[in-house]
Design an enzyme around this catalytic site. Structure first.
Site, mmCIF file in Angstrom:
data_model
loop_
_atom_site.group_PDB
_atom_site.id
_atom_site.type_symbol
_atom_site.label_atom_id
_atom_site.label_comp_id
_atom_site.label_asym_id
_atom_site.label_seq_id
_atom_site.Cartn_x
_atom_site.Cartn_y
_atom_site.Cartn_z
ATOM 1 N N GLN A 114 30.458 44.275 -57.209
ATOM 2 C CA GLN A 114 30.152 42.953 -56.633
ATOM 3 C C GLN A 114 29.159 42.311 -57.594
ATOM 4 O O GLN A 114 27.983 42.666 -57.591
ATOM 5 C CB GLN A 114 29.582 43.097 -55.217
ATOM 6 C CG GLN A 114 28.960 41.832 -54.662
ATOM 7 C CD GLN A 114 29.902 40.624 -54.659
ATOM 8 O OE1 GLN A 114 31.068 40.723 -54.272
ATOM 9 N NE2 GLN A 114 29.415 39.480 -55.119
ATOM 10 N N CYS A 115 29.631 41.394 -58.411
ATOM 11 C CA CYS A 115 28.775 40.869 -59.490
ATOM 12 C C CYS A 115 28.069 39.563 -59.172
ATOM 13 O O CYS A 115 27.006 39.277 -59.730
ATOM 14 C CB CYS A 115 29.586 40.712 -60.768
ATOM 15 S SG CYS A 115 30.027 42.297 -61.474
ATOM 16 N N GLN A 116 28.647 38.724 -58.306
ATOM 17 C CA GLN A 116 27.968 37.465 -58.002
ATOM 18 C C GLN A 116 26.662 37.775 -57.268
ATOM 19 O O GLN A 116 26.652 38.661 -56.417
ATOM 20 C CB GLN A 116 28.846 36.568 -57.114
ATOM 21 C CG GLN A 116 28.390 35.129 -57.123
ATOM 22 C CD GLN A 116 29.234 34.226 -56.216
ATOM 23 O OE1 GLN A 116 30.044 34.698 -55.426
ATOM 24 N NE2 GLN A 116 29.037 32.936 -56.315
ATOM 25 N N PRO A 150 29.516 44.169 -48.956
ATOM 26 C CA PRO A 150 28.400 43.409 -48.362
ATOM 27 C C PRO A 150 28.702 41.964 -47.967
ATOM 28 O O PRO A 150 27.876 41.326 -47.330
ATOM 29 C CB PRO A 150 27.329 43.451 -49.460
ATOM 30 C CG PRO A 150 28.075 43.639 -50.735
ATOM 31 C CD PRO A 150 29.301 44.425 -50.398
ATOM 32 N N MET A 166 34.946 37.951 -51.519
ATOM 33 C CA MET A 166 34.484 37.578 -52.858
ATOM 34 C C MET A 166 35.721 37.176 -53.649
ATOM 35 O O MET A 166 36.680 37.946 -53.749
ATOM 36 C CB MET A 166 33.749 38.765 -53.509
ATOM 37 C CG MET A 166 33.303 38.502 -54.941
ATOM 38 S SD MET A 166 32.109 37.142 -55.021
ATOM 39 C CE MET A 166 32.563 36.398 -56.587
ATOM 40 N N GLU A 167 35.632 35.970 -54.223
ATOM 41 C CA GLU A 167 36.803 35.325 -54.815
ATOM 42 C C GLU A 167 37.175 35.857 -56.194
ATOM 43 O O GLU A 167 37.479 35.075 -57.095
ATOM 44 C CB GLU A 167 36.528 33.822 -54.883
ATOM 45 C CG GLU A 167 35.355 33.395 -55.800
ATOM 46 C CD GLU A 167 33.991 33.352 -55.111
ATOM 47 O OE1 GLU A 167 33.805 34.071 -54.115
ATOM 48 O OE2 GLU A 167 33.112 32.606 -55.578
ATOM 49 N N HIS A 181 39.177 30.500 -47.355
ATOM 50 C CA HIS A 181 37.970 30.188 -48.116
ATOM 51 C C HIS A 181 38.053 30.786 -49.532
ATOM 52 O O HIS A 181 37.890 30.079 -50.528
ATOM 53 C CB HIS A 181 36.739 30.717 -47.369
ATOM 54 C CG HIS A 181 35.455 30.488 -48.095
ATOM 55 N ND1 HIS A 181 34.625 29.423 -47.833
ATOM 56 C CD2 HIS A 181 34.855 31.175 -49.099
ATOM 57 C CE1 HIS A 181 33.585 29.462 -48.642
ATOM 58 N NE2 HIS A 181 33.693 30.534 -49.420
ATOM 59 N N GLU A 182 38.321 32.078 -49.606
ATOM 60 C CA GLU A 182 38.346 32.730 -50.935
ATOM 61 C C GLU A 182 39.450 32.140 -51.798
ATOM 62 O O GLU A 182 39.285 31.945 -52.999
ATOM 63 C CB GLU A 182 38.499 34.253 -50.811
ATOM 64 C CG GLU A 182 37.426 34.957 -49.990
ATOM 65 C CD GLU A 182 36.005 34.505 -50.247
ATOM 66 O OE1 GLU A 182 35.703 34.084 -51.382
ATOM 67 O OE2 GLU A 182 35.183 34.552 -49.305
ATOM 68 N N HIS A 210 38.485 29.019 -53.558
ATOM 69 C CA HIS A 210 37.695 29.228 -54.778
ATOM 70 C C HIS A 210 38.585 29.297 -56.025
ATOM 71 O O HIS A 210 38.083 29.176 -57.143
ATOM 72 C CB HIS A 210 36.894 30.533 -54.687
ATOM 73 C CG HIS A 210 35.578 30.407 -53.969
ATOM 74 N ND1 HIS A 210 34.597 29.544 -54.371
ATOM 75 C CD2 HIS A 210 35.086 31.071 -52.892
ATOM 76 C CE1 HIS A 210 33.534 29.682 -53.567
ATOM 77 N NE2 HIS A 210 33.814 30.595 -52.657
ATOM 78 N N GLU A 219 30.314 26.364 -53.409
ATOM 79 C CA GLU A 219 30.521 26.714 -51.993
ATOM 80 C C GLU A 219 30.765 25.497 -51.096
ATOM 81 O O GLU A 219 31.514 25.590 -50.131
ATOM 82 C CB GLU A 219 29.351 27.553 -51.483
ATOM 83 C CG GLU A 219 29.215 28.917 -52.173
ATOM 84 C CD GLU A 219 30.426 29.831 -52.026
ATOM 85 O OE1 GLU A 219 31.299 29.588 -51.155
ATOM 86 O OE2 GLU A 219 30.528 30.804 -52.804
ATOM 87 N N ASP A 224 19.788 35.871 -54.991
ATOM 88 C CA ASP A 224 20.125 36.538 -53.719
ATOM 89 C C ASP A 224 19.154 36.134 -52.601
ATOM 90 O O ASP A 224 19.520 36.107 -51.432
ATOM 91 C CB ASP A 224 20.095 38.070 -53.866
ATOM 92 C CG ASP A 224 21.347 38.603 -54.556
ATOM 93 O OD1 ASP A 224 22.336 37.840 -54.669
ATOM 94 O OD2 ASP A 224 21.344 39.771 -54.984
ATOM 95 N N TYR A 253 26.637 25.888 -48.592
ATOM 96 C CA TYR A 253 27.978 25.764 -48.005
ATOM 97 C C TYR A 253 28.054 24.523 -47.123
ATOM 98 O O TYR A 253 28.929 23.684 -47.261
ATOM 99 C CB TYR A 253 28.294 26.977 -47.108
ATOM 100 C CG TYR A 253 28.448 28.288 -47.811
ATOM 101 C CD1 TYR A 253 27.340 28.949 -48.339
ATOM 102 C CD2 TYR A 253 29.679 28.907 -47.923
ATOM 103 C CE1 TYR A 253 27.465 30.171 -48.972
ATOM 104 C CE2 TYR A 253 29.824 30.140 -48.555
ATOM 105 C CZ TYR A 253 28.713 30.770 -49.075
ATOM 106 O OH TYR A 253 28.837 31.977 -49.700
HETATM 107 N N1 BES Z 1 31.352 33.733 -53.256
HETATM 108 C C1 BES Z 1 31.019 33.991 -51.903
HETATM 109 C C2 BES Z 1 30.267 35.281 -51.705
HETATM 110 C C3 BES Z 1 28.980 35.383 -52.492
HETATM 111 C C4 BES Z 1 28.132 34.313 -52.654
HETATM 112 C C5 BES Z 1 28.621 36.594 -53.033
HETATM 113 C C6 BES Z 1 26.964 34.444 -53.393
HETATM 114 C C7 BES Z 1 27.455 36.712 -53.766
HETATM 115 C C8 BES Z 1 26.613 35.642 -53.944
HETATM 116 C C9 BES Z 1 32.252 33.986 -51.010
HETATM 117 O O1 BES Z 1 33.207 33.059 -51.383
HETATM 118 C C10 BES Z 1 31.836 33.611 -49.624
HETATM 119 O O2 BES Z 1 31.356 32.539 -49.466
HETATM 120 N N2 BES Z 1 32.032 34.483 -48.660
HETATM 121 C C11 BES Z 1 31.736 34.198 -47.282
HETATM 122 C C12 BES Z 1 33.022 33.823 -46.581
HETATM 123 C C13 BES Z 1 32.911 32.754 -45.582
HETATM 124 C C14 BES Z 1 32.085 31.569 -45.905
HETATM 125 C C15 BES Z 1 34.276 32.340 -45.072
HETATM 126 C C16 BES Z 1 31.119 35.450 -46.679
HETATM 127 O O3 BES Z 1 30.941 36.422 -47.392
HETATM 128 O O4 BES Z 1 30.794 35.451 -45.503
HETATM 129 ZN ZN ZN Z 2 32.579 31.066 -51.016
#
Ligand code: BES
Ligand code: ZN
Length: 569
Positions: free
Chosen positions: A88-90, A224, A228-229, A253-254, A257, A276, A333, A341
């Site tokens: 999980q890199c983002q 976590p 993740m897209e 959602h994904e 992205h 987002e 983080d 969002y």
């Molecule tokens: N890219 C994000 C997850 C993310 C953001 C990971 C920042 C690390 C750092 C992903 O697209 C996301 O927004 N996931 C949401 C889904 C939801 C909004 C439908 C989640 O994980 O809950």
């Molecule tokens: Zn997202």
């Protein structure tokens, strides 16, 4: 002419040696700066021309402190048969897997060559797997070499790999789902009805899908995030597999992205709303296409509530409640919340209304074409919008008087838009009956929520959660039983029901909450439940965390540790 040093980010890496164009190079690892890691510089023997390519070969291993990878032993996986690993890199964890220019402003195509005894996925198109004979002096752990090719340039945070006991099944003409063999059929059922519809809706709103196939990897419970897209293979939490197809909006959602974020990227995490906010906007437009218009309003109402919660938690003046944030010296983080969002969504929806749907819809493909394969910041976005409508006097005027600075920099709430609330109204009405339970008793029945979408229960429970006066314990229990919430297979329901119970200091939910915290590692559930459980019984909260420390992903572990014990490190 450029010379002397190549700068890279790194974090907790064990660098063994570096060659530049085949020759050993001098390099230096500087002291760690918290969250950002250790800068690595590589000295180049010769000056380099702009656009001249050089070959840098870095041998390294990751360490136990790596924040991007989770390694699960067989006992930690659902079928307990094989080990598992995933990344999980983002936002800035790629640097703990390999040294890189770890900013979304830099993009590159990637070839993956990964050896493993178990099936491997990576964020590129698979190009096969074959026997691999390692050089004699290398230790080998695998029998096959899996290769993937990502020809579309991607930022480092979209680098992804996973390996484990994986099987796959079709969920649409250009989509497969991957997961453990025992879970495969359930995952297929959950996703197969909507997958292609989502893709077609996205293509109608923006333009054709650019990544060839869209697949979903359903990960172990410690993943976590919701999703993740990662390109080609979205990584998803198993909590979307709720046996009712009610949480597949995470996939919409994904998938969104694939345009916003993966083709058109925020240039830095300070402009994260461009990723987002746009994705949330597209996700809701897809929901309106695939279901109907009330779904757009309903999802936006849920989003407004999430925005409210985040703003209340930080405080209305907090830096992180701005659309464009200042992250100097901060860990992205820590800045993560629903604000980019939902404030981002509200801004785009505001522009949609201001400009008018017909004209706005012409801007969408223009924007995603202009920045395809590129990264941009909020000022580029503004300039592109103004430029697109420059010959339309009416729209131009509106955009000139728009208070851009206020939208970008004012902390706290944006103006609240009006949404279609047909679906939400029923939830509010039922919540009011529960609120008045003491003065106006009523006998709750399963039929109160007949024919509801699960999301309507989420809205209902969130209303109840925010009552000034919490429910009585016996009412919490009655609700859990009558409405089936206490034994729901849908973690979104369980999570909110337990939160209602914890707020009411209903002792019979403490233990089940602690048990759920040992079964899911998605931070959206884990962090708020720990925060609430701690208020009820700090000792139980700490014991639960210690017992499950190894189960949680390093990112989640670190965040919960900060939540429970403060930022000690
Ligand atoms: N890219 C994000 C997850 C993310 C953001 C990971 C920042 C690390 C750092 C992903 O697209 C996301 O927004 N996931 C949401 C889904 C939801 C909004 C439908 C989640 O994980 O809950
Ligand atoms: Zn997202």
């Amino acid at each position: 002419m450029f010379c002397i040093k190549a700068y890279q980010s790194s974090s907790y890496l064990d660098i063994k040696g570096i060659k530049v164009d085949g020759k050993a190079a001098k390099w230096e690892l500087f002291p760690r700066v918290e969250a950002l890691g250790s800068p690595l510089t590589i000295s180049l023997a010769e000056p380099v021309d702009r656009d001249q390519e050089i070959n840098i070969d870095i041998s390294l291993s990751t360490t136990n402190d790596c924040t991007a990878l989770q390694w699960l032993n067989a006992a930690q996986t659902s079928n307990r048969r094989q080990p598992y690993m995933f990344s999980q890199c983002q936002a800035i964890h790629a640097r703990s897997v390999f040294p890189c220019q770890d900013t979304p402003d830099v993009k590159a195509p990637v070839d993956f060559n990964i050896r493993s005894p178990l099936p491997v996925l990576a964020s590129g198109l698979p190009t096969g797997s074959r026997d691999y004979q390692p050089p004699k002096d290398t230790k080998t752990c695998g029998t096959l070499l899996y290769t993937f090719k990502q020809e579309v340039p991607i930022p480092s945070y979209l680098f992804a790999i996973a390996s484990g006991d994986l099987a796959c099944a079709s969920i649409g003409p250009r989509s497969t789902v991957w997961t453990g063999p025992d879970e495969l059929r359930g995952c297929q059922w959950e996703l197969e009805a909507d997958m292609e519809n989502f893709l077609q809706a996205g293509e109608k709103i923006v333009y054709p899908y650019a990544w060839t196939t869209y697949n979903v990897l359903v990960l172990p419970a410690s993943f976590p995030y919701g999703g993740m897209e990662n390109p080609i293979y979205t990584f998803a939490t198993p909590t979307i597999i709720s046996k009712d197809r009610q949480n597949v909006d995470v996939i919409a959602h994904e998938l969104s992205h694939s345009w916003s974020g993966n083709l058109v990227s925020n240039a830095s995490w300070e402009h994260f709303w461009l990723n987002e906010g746009w994705t949330t906007y597209l996700e809701r437009r897809i929901a309106a296409e695939v279901h109907d218009e009330p779904h757009f309003g309903f999802s936006a109402i849920i989003g407004w509530k999430a925005l409210q919660d985040s703003i209340e938690r930080y405080g209305e003046d907090h830096e992180f409640t701005r659309l464009v944030v200042d992250l100097k010296g901060k860990d992205p983080d820590d800045a993560f919340s629903s604000i980019p969002y939902e404030k981002g969504f509200v801004f785009l929806y505001h522009l949609d209304n201001l400009i008018g749907r017909e004209k706005w819809d012409k801007f969408i493909p223009h924007y995603f074409t202009t920045y395809k394969y590129k990264s941009l910041d909020s000022y580029d976005f503004k300039a592109t919008l103004l430029d697109f409508f420059s010959s339309d006097k009416e729209v131009s005027k509106k955009l000139q008087v728009l208070d851009w600075d206020k939208w970008f920099y004012a902390p706290g709430y944006p103006p609240k838009p009006k949404y279609d609330d047909t679906m939400a109204k029923k939830c509010y009405d039922l919540a009011t009956r529960w609120q008045n339970m003491v003065s106006k008793p009523f006998e709750p029945k399963r039929s109160d929520i007949d024919n509801w979408f699960a999301q309507q229960s989420y809205v209902f429970l969130e209303r109840v959660m925010n009552f000034d006066k919490p429910l009585r314990s016996e009412d919490v229990e009655k609700m859990g039983e009558e409405y089936g919430y206490a034994s729901s297979a849908n973690v979104e329901i369980l999570f909110r029901y337990f939160a209602v119970g914890l707020k009411a200091r209903c002792k019979s939910v403490y233990q089940p909450t602690s048990e759920l915290l040992g079964k899911v590692g998605r931070m959206k559930f884990v962090r708020p439940l720990f925060r609430e459980l701690e208020k009820c019984d700090r000792e139980l909260a700490i014991r639960t965390f210690e017992q499950n420390r190894e189960f949680y992903h390093p990112i989640c572990r670190q965040m919960v540790e900060k939540d429970l014990f403060g930022d000690k490190k």
